[in-house]
Design a protein around this motif. Structure first.
Motif, short mmCIF file in Angstrom:
data_model
loop_
_atom_site.label_atom_id
_atom_site.label_comp_id
_atom_site.label_asym_id
_atom_site.label_seq_id
_atom_site.Cartn_x
_atom_site.Cartn_y
_atom_site.Cartn_z
N GLY A 36 39.77 47.10 39.73
CA GLY A 36 38.71 46.18 39.28
C GLY A 36 37.45 46.94 38.91
O GLY A 36 37.41 48.17 38.96
N PRO A 37 36.42 46.20 38.54
CA PRO A 37 35.19 46.84 38.04
C PRO A 37 34.45 47.70 39.06
O PRO A 37 33.94 48.77 38.72
CB PRO A 37 34.34 45.68 37.56
CG PRO A 37 34.91 44.47 38.20
CD PRO A 37 36.35 44.73 38.44
N THR A 38 34.35 47.25 40.31
CA THR A 38 33.65 48.04 41.32
C THR A 38 34.44 49.32 41.59
O THR A 38 33.88 50.41 41.71
CB THR A 38 33.48 47.22 42.63
OG1 THR A 38 33.05 45.91 42.28
CG2 THR A 38 32.46 47.86 43.55
N ASP A 39 35.75 49.15 41.66
CA ASP A 39 36.65 50.29 41.88
C ASP A 39 36.51 51.31 40.74
O ASP A 39 36.46 52.52 40.98
CB ASP A 39 38.08 49.75 41.96
CG ASP A 39 39.11 50.83 42.23
OD1 ASP A 39 39.12 51.35 43.35
OD2 ASP A 39 39.88 51.16 41.31
N LYS A 40 36.39 50.81 39.50
CA LYS A 40 36.27 51.73 38.35
C LYS A 40 34.98 52.52 38.43
O LYS A 40 34.97 53.73 38.18
CB LYS A 40 36.32 50.94 37.04
CG LYS A 40 37.72 50.51 36.66
CD LYS A 40 37.69 49.71 35.35
CE LYS A 40 38.98 48.95 35.19
NZ LYS A 40 38.88 47.79 34.33
N GLY A 155 30.59 35.39 47.91
CA GLY A 155 29.63 36.49 48.04
C GLY A 155 29.82 37.56 46.98
O GLY A 155 28.98 38.43 46.81
N SER A 156 30.94 37.49 46.25
CA SER A 156 31.17 38.50 45.20
C SER A 156 30.33 38.15 43.97
O SER A 156 29.78 37.06 43.86
CB SER A 156 32.65 38.53 44.83
OG SER A 156 33.01 37.30 44.23
N ALA A 157 30.28 39.08 43.03
CA ALA A 157 29.49 38.86 41.82
C ALA A 157 30.09 37.73 40.98
O ALA A 157 29.36 36.88 40.45
CB ALA A 157 29.44 40.15 41.01
N SER A 158 31.42 37.71 40.87
CA SER A 158 32.07 36.66 40.08
C SER A 158 31.88 35.30 40.74
O SER A 158 31.77 34.28 40.06
CB SER A 158 33.56 36.98 39.92
OG SER A 158 34.11 37.34 41.17
N THR A 181 38.42 41.26 41.21
CA THR A 181 38.71 40.65 39.92
C THR A 181 39.84 41.36 39.18
O THR A 181 40.22 40.91 38.10
CB THR A 181 37.43 40.51 39.06
OG1 THR A 181 36.68 41.71 39.15
CG2 THR A 181 36.60 39.34 39.51
N ALA A 182 40.40 42.43 39.75
CA ALA A 182 41.62 42.99 39.14
C ALA A 182 42.76 41.98 39.31
O ALA A 182 43.37 41.58 38.31
CB ALA A 182 41.96 44.35 39.75
N PRO A 183 43.06 41.51 40.52
CA PRO A 183 44.10 40.48 40.64
C PRO A 183 43.71 39.16 39.96
O PRO A 183 44.59 38.45 39.44
CB PRO A 183 44.29 40.30 42.15
CG PRO A 183 43.13 40.96 42.81
CD PRO A 183 42.62 42.00 41.85
N ASP A 198 33.10 37.94 34.83
CA ASP A 198 33.34 39.28 35.39
C ASP A 198 32.56 40.34 34.62
O ASP A 198 32.15 40.14 33.47
CB ASP A 198 34.83 39.59 35.37
CG ASP A 198 35.22 40.70 36.33
OD1 ASP A 198 34.40 41.07 37.19
OD2 ASP A 198 36.35 41.21 36.22
N GLN A 199 32.41 41.50 35.28
CA GLN A 199 31.65 42.60 34.68
C GLN A 199 32.33 43.14 33.41
O GLN A 199 33.56 43.18 33.33
CB GLN A 199 31.52 43.76 35.68
CG GLN A 199 30.56 43.50 36.81
CD GLN A 199 31.29 43.17 38.08
OE1 GLN A 199 31.98 42.15 38.15
NE2 GLN A 199 31.16 44.00 39.08
N THR A 200 31.50 43.63 32.50
CA THR A 200 32.03 44.20 31.26
C THR A 200 32.90 45.43 31.55
O THR A 200 33.77 45.76 30.76
CB THR A 200 30.90 44.63 30.30
OG1 THR A 200 30.01 45.50 31.01
CG2 THR A 200 30.15 43.44 29.78
N1 ASP Z 1 34.00 42.06 39.94
C1 ASP Z 1 34.26 41.68 41.29
C2 ASP Z 1 33.24 40.72 41.76
O1 ASP Z 1 33.34 39.64 41.31
C3 ASP Z 1 34.53 42.72 42.26
C4 ASP Z 1 35.62 43.65 41.89
O2 ASP Z 1 36.80 43.33 41.89
O3 ASP Z 1 35.26 44.77 41.64
O4 ASP Z 1 32.41 40.96 42.57
#
Ligand code: ASP
Length: 321
Positions: A36-40, A155-158, A181-183, A198-200
Motif C-alpha cells: 500500500g501507499p504507506t508501505d511504498k 483512523g486511517s487516511a482513507s 489500502t493495498a487489499p 486513497d493516496q496518489t
Molecule cells: N492509504 C492507507 C490509509 O488509508 C494506508 C495504507 O494502506 O498505506 O491510511
C-alpha cells in the motif's frame, strides 16, 4: 553508595554502543498492509536511509485497527533506535477518533522528523457506471443506502477522507475496513466495493492504466503531471474539501538524544537522495522542506493537526464508523 554506583556504571556501559549506533539492522514498522501507499513510502525511505545511517533497514508490516496496532507496538518497543515507526496523518486522526488508544500520541514517541505530503484521490470500481464526478454524484444519489466505501480502518487516511466526504455530501455509506489500502484496492479492482479515497502513491498507476474510475483529487489545487486533468473536489462541487496525507518517522519515548539526532541527520540526507526524490515525485508526493524536518517542528505540527482534525471529526461524527 552502591545504589548510586550501579546506574552510573550502567550508563557508562551504554556509551560505546550509542557512539556506534547503528550496529545492527533497524526495523521500520509500517502500520498498514504491504504493497500500500504507506508501505511504498517506507520501503523507498528505507533504501534512501541505508547509506546515511550505515545500516540495513527492514520493513515490518503491523497492520490493523487503522494503524493503531503498529503505532502501539513501537510505543512499547525498547527505546534503542532499532524499532522505528513510519506513520501518516493517522497518528493525529486516530487521537481524535478513538475514545482511548494504547499509547499517548504526544508523549510516547520521540519525533524524528517529517518526510513528505501526498495528495489523495477519489476513485471507483471499474464497473461503476460513472466516468466523472458529475456522473458519480448522480449515481451516489440514485444508490443511497447501498454504496460501499472501502478504507484502511478507523483512523486511517482513507477513513478520514471517506468520513469527510460523506459529511460534505451528507450521505451515509456502508464502510468496509481493510488492513490497508493495498487489499482495499484489490477488492475495488475486483468490483467488490464501490469507492475509495486513497493516496496518489497507490492510485496513480491504476488511474493512468485506466484500471479504476478516477473522479477527483481531494487537495485544494490540481496536481501537476499525469493527474493534472483530474478536477479538485472543490471544483466538482464539494466546496472547500481539502485533505492531504503527511508522513513522519518516530521512535519510542526515551530513545537517547544521540540516536534521535543521528536518525534526524540521516533522514535529512535521505530526503535529498535523488532516487528517493524522483520516485516520490513521480507518485505525486512532495518532500517536506528543511524547516519542517526538526523533531521539535515535527511534534508541533502533529499537535496542530490533532487540534485541527478534532473539530472536523466531531462535526462529521455521525459518519465515523
Ligand atoms: N492509504 C492507507 C490509509 O488509508 C494506508 C495504507 O494502506 O498505506 O491510511
Amino acid at each position: 553508595m552502591r545504589r548510586f554506583l550501579l546506574p552510573a556504571a550502567g550508563l557508562l556501559a551504554c556509551l560505546p554502543a550509542l557512539a556506534e549506533y547503528p550496529e545492527k539492522p533497524i526495523t521500520i514498522v509500517v502500520p498498514f498492509a504491504a504493497g500500500g501507499p504507506t508501505d511504498k513510502v517506507a520501503r523507498d525511505l528505507a533504501e534512501a536511509l541505508r547509506k546515511p545511517l550505515g545500516a540495513t533497514l527492514v520493513i515490518e508490516n503491523v497492520a490493523g485497527v487503522g494503524g493503531t496496532l503498529g503505532a502501539a507496538k513501537v510505543a512499547k518497543a525498547a527505546p534503542d533506535g532499532y524499532t522505528l515507526l513510519l506513520h501518516h496523518i493517522g497518528i493525529a486522526s486516530a487521537t481524535a477518533l478513538y475514545r482511548s488508544l494504547p499509547y499517548k500520541t504526544l508523549e510516547d514517541f520521540e519525533y524524528l522528523g517529517m518526510v513528505n505530503e501526498v495528495p489523495m484521490t477519489l476513485i471507483g470500481r471499474p464497473s461503476l457506471p460513472a466516468s466523472n464526478y458529475a456522473e458519480l454524484g448522480k449515481w451516489l444519489e440514485a444508490n443511497k443506502g447501498s454504496v460501499n466505501l472501502a478504507h484502511a480502518g478507523v483512523g486511517s487516511a482513507s477513513h478520514l477522507c471517506g468520513l469527510m466526504f460523506q459529511a460534505a455530501i451528507r450521505q451515509e455509506m456502508t464502510t468496509v475496513p481493510y488492513k490497508g489500502t493495498a487489499p482495499a484496492m484489490n477488492d475495488l479492482l475486483g468490483n467488490q466495493v464501490d469507492i475509495l479515497c486513497d493516496q496518489t502513491t497507490n492510485t496513480t498507476g491504476q488511474i493512468e492504466a485506466g484500471k479504476v474510475k478516477a473522479f477527483a483529487v481531494m487537495s485544494p489545487k490540481r496536481l501537476p503531471g499525469v493527474l493534472s486533468k483530474l478536477p479538485t473536489a472543490d471544483e466538482s462541487g464539494v466546496k472547500g474539501f481539502s485533505i492531504s496525507v503527511w508522513h513522519g518517522l518516530y521512535a519510542p519515548r526515551g530513545t537517547p538524544k544521540a540516536v534521535v539526532d543521528k536518525a534526524n541527520a540521516a533522514l535529512r540526507a535521505a530526503l535529498k537522495d535523488a532516487d528517493f526524490v524522483r520516485r516520490q515525485e513521480a507518485l505525486g508526493a512532495v518532500i517536506v522542506s528543511d524547516a519542517r524536518l526538526g523533531p521539535a517542528e515535527h511534534k508541533k505540527f502533529v499537535e496542530a493537526e490533532i487540534n485541527k482534525l478534532g473539530p472536523v471529526i466531531k462535526a462529521a461524527g455521525q459518519y465515523a464508523d
